[in-house]
Design a protein around this motif. Structure first.
Motif, PDB file in Angstrom:
ATOM      1  N   ALA A 151      88.029   9.353 -30.064  1.00 28.39           N
ATOM      2  CA  ALA A 151      89.059   9.365 -29.021  1.00 28.39           C
ATOM      3  C   ALA A 151      90.446   9.102 -29.616  1.00 28.39           C
ATOM      4  N   ARG A 152      90.525   8.159 -30.553  1.00 26.91           N
ATOM      5  CA  ARG A 152      91.819   7.889 -31.203  1.00 26.91           C
ATOM      6  C   ARG A 152      92.307   9.117 -31.976  1.00 26.91           C
ATOM      7  N   ASN A 153      91.392   9.776 -32.663  1.00 22.00           N
ATOM      8  CA  ASN A 153      91.760  10.982 -33.405  1.00 22.00           C
ATOM      9  C   ASN A 153      92.254  12.079 -32.460  1.00 22.00           C
ATOM     10  N   MET A 154      91.616  12.179 -31.291  1.00 20.83           N
ATOM     11  CA  MET A 154      92.035  13.186 -30.323  1.00 20.83           C
ATOM     12  C   MET A 154      93.447  12.894 -29.799  1.00 20.83           C
ATOM     13  N   GLU A 155      93.752  11.611 -29.591  1.00 20.87           N
ATOM     14  CA  GLU A 155      95.108  11.272 -29.142  1.00 20.87           C
ATOM     15  C   GLU A 155      96.135  11.627 -30.219  1.00 20.87           C
ATOM     16  N   GLU A 156      95.772  11.452 -31.477  1.00 22.26           N
ATOM     17  CA  GLU A 156      96.676  11.828 -32.564  1.00 22.26           C
ATOM     18  C   GLU A 156      96.881  13.343 -32.589  1.00 22.26           C
ATOM     19  N   LEU A 157      95.816  14.093 -32.332  1.00 20.27           N
ATOM     20  CA  LEU A 157      95.937  15.554 -32.267  1.00 20.27           C
ATOM     21  C   LEU A 157      96.863  15.979 -31.129  1.00 20.27           C
ATOM     22  N   ILE A 158      96.737  15.298 -29.997  1.00 21.51           N
ATOM     23  CA  ILE A 158      97.583  15.614 -28.840  1.00 21.51           C
ATOM     24  C   ILE A 158      99.047  15.344 -29.169  1.00 21.51           C
ATOM     25  N   THR A 159      99.300  14.201 -29.801  1.00 24.28           N
ATOM     26  CA  THR A 159     100.674  13.858 -30.188  1.00 24.28           C
ATOM     27  C   THR A 159     101.239  14.895 -31.151  1.00 24.28           C
ATOM     28  N   ASP A 160     100.407  15.326 -32.094  1.00 21.19           N
ATOM     29  CA  ASP A 160     100.844  16.343 -33.052  1.00 21.19           C
ATOM     30  C   ASP A 160     101.133  17.664 -32.337  1.00 21.19           C
ATOM     31  N   ALA A 161     100.253  18.055 -31.422  1.00 25.57           N
ATOM     32  CA  ALA A 161     100.424  19.326 -30.704  1.00 25.57           C
ATOM     33  C   ALA A 161     101.686  19.308 -29.840  1.00 25.57           C
ATOM     34  N   GLU A 162     102.013  18.148 -29.307  1.00 19.32           N
ATOM     35  CA  GLU A 162     103.203  18.049 -28.461  1.00 19.32           C
ATOM     36  C   GLU A 162     104.477  18.396 -29.231  1.00 19.32           C
ATOM     37  N   GLU A 163     104.483  18.139 -30.535  1.00 21.14           N
ATOM     38  CA  GLU A 163     105.657  18.456 -31.349  1.00 21.14           C
ATOM     39  C   GLU A 163     105.876  19.961 -31.460  1.00 21.14           C
ATOM     40  N   PHE A 164     104.801  20.731 -31.218  1.00 16.49           N
ATOM     41  CA  PHE A 164     104.892  22.186 -31.341  1.00 16.49           C
ATOM     42  C   PHE A 164     104.807  22.888 -29.985  1.00 16.49           C
ATOM     43  N   ALA A 165     104.793  22.089 -28.924  1.00  9.96           N
ATOM     44  CA  ALA A 165     104.705  22.653 -27.569  1.00  9.96           C
ATOM     45  C   ALA A 165     106.111  22.825 -27.007  1.00  9.96           C
ATOM     46  N   SER A 166     106.518  24.067 -26.817  1.00 10.23           N
ATOM     47  CA  SER A 166     107.881  24.322 -26.352  1.00 10.23           C
ATOM     48  C   SER A 166     107.951  24.562 -24.846  1.00 10.23           C
ATOM     49  N   HIS A 167     106.818  24.784 -24.207  1.00  8.43           N
ATOM     50  CA  HIS A 167     106.813  25.077 -22.781  1.00  8.43           C
ATOM     51  C   HIS A 167     106.244  23.914 -21.969  1.00  8.43           C
ATOM     52  N   LYS A 168     106.742  23.755 -20.788  1.00  5.09           N
ATOM     53  CA  LYS A 168     106.336  22.668 -19.893  1.00  5.09           C
ATOM     54  C   LYS A 168     104.845  22.722 -19.591  1.00  5.09           C
ATOM     55  N   GLU A 169     104.315  23.918 -19.337  1.00  3.98           N
ATOM     56  CA  GLU A 169     102.896  24.055 -18.988  1.00  3.98           C
ATOM     57  C   GLU A 169     101.998  23.568 -20.121  1.00  3.98           C
ATOM     58  N   THR A 170     102.393  23.859 -21.344  1.00  8.19           N
ATOM     59  CA  THR A 170     101.611  23.407 -22.491  1.00  8.19           C
ATOM     60  C   THR A 170     101.614  21.887 -22.586  1.00  8.19           C
ATOM     61  N   ARG A 171     102.794  21.290 -22.420  1.00  8.42           N
ATOM     62  CA  ARG A 171     102.890  19.831 -22.477  1.00  8.42           C
ATOM     63  C   ARG A 171     102.090  19.177 -21.350  1.00  8.42           C
TER      64      ARG A 171
END
Length: 281
Positions: free
Chosen positions: A77-97
């Motif tokens: 679960a902690r690793n998944m939260e880190e993945l989410i945080t990383d993905a947010e840096e590359f998410a440019s659209h509101k729907e993705t975030r």
């Protein structure tokens, strides 16, 4: 000659400008493709994490004495939260975030539900081994004592009732053992039915026990029965809470997979049909 030279210079300038624009577009395109690729990887890894988290919970249910899968589930679960945080840096659209935030909320709920399952299943089994089994053994001993007392005075009615109670108690102990291991509501209901039948038989015994010694043993028997019934009720309550949390875990894991897969599909489609004019998610 001079005019020709000027024309040549102008043509070279136009070609250089077009080349510069082309290189700039290619650079922008590469940056956008790299962003999409990173999102694709993170979304895929989130799905893998969800599958891994589910597997750890199943391992724990197979052997509740082994707490390693619980720690492993929290680590996933902690690793998944880190993945989410990383993905947010590359998410440019509101729907993705928004999708990523939905997954994060479900990951955190998963963490909470894992602890609920662990605590309630562990406590329910401890209730069985520490309280219920002890009371059941004491009831067996007291029934034997009552049987000896009834036989000594040839109290046939009491002996008959004690025999039926013995059968019900033996059936209850057997179903209790199955329920403690399986946590299956059907086994719980079978145990409750056996205990209810036992309670009725014990009431009949009480009507025909006359001696003070017999009443003393009978009172101890009834006290054990009350504690046994209460212990069983606690087991059912805790196992029901664990079952609810487990159901929530399964639902949340499936939701994580669905959301991450939907995000991944969108990203993959953008990567396949990508052009410099195509906005990413």
């Amino acid at each position: 000659i001079i005019s020709g030279f000027v024309i040549m210079v102008l043509l070279l300038g136009v070609v250089a400008l077009l080349g510069y624009r082309g290189l700039g577009g290619a650079s922008d395109g590469f940056t956008e493709y790299r962003r999409l690729a990173r999102l694709n990887v993170d979304a895929s890894d989130i799905v893998v994490g969800a599958n891994s988290a589910e597997g750890e919970v199943i391992k724990f249910l197979d052997n509740i004495d082994n707490k390693a899968p619980i720690e492993a589930a929290h680590k996933v679960a902690r690793n998944m939260e880190e993945l989410i945080t990383d993905a947010e840096e590359f998410a440019s659209h509101k729907e993705t975030r928004e999708r990523l935030n939905q997954i994060r909320e479900r990951v955190r709920q998963f963490n909470s539900d894992v602890d609920i399952v662990n605590k309630n299943i562990t406590d329910a089994y401890a209730q069985y081994t520490g309280v219920v089994q002890q009371n059941a053994r004491e009831m067996m001993d007291n029934l034997l004592k009552l049987g000896d007392l009834a036989a000594a005075v040839n109290n046939v009615t009491a002996l008959n009732n004690i025999t039926h109670s013995w059968d019900n108690l033996a059936a209850a102990r057997s179903s209790l053992s199955r329920y403690a291991e399986s946590r299956d509501p059907a086994d719980g209901k079978r145990t409750t039915d056996n205990l209810n039948g036992l309670a009725k038989e014990l009431e009949e015994i009480g009507k025909v026990i006359i001696s003070s010694e017999g009443r003393s043993v009978y009172d101890a028997l009834m006290k054990d029965n009350q504690e046994l019934q209460a212990g069983m009720s606690d087991m059912v309550r805790m196992n029901d809470q664990a079952a609810k949390a487990l159901g929530d875990i399964i639902a949340n894991i499936q939701a994580m997979r669905d959301i991450a897969n939907a995000l991944n599909d969108d990203v993959a489609n953008q990567m396949v049909t990508y052009g410099t004019q195509t906005p990413g998610p």
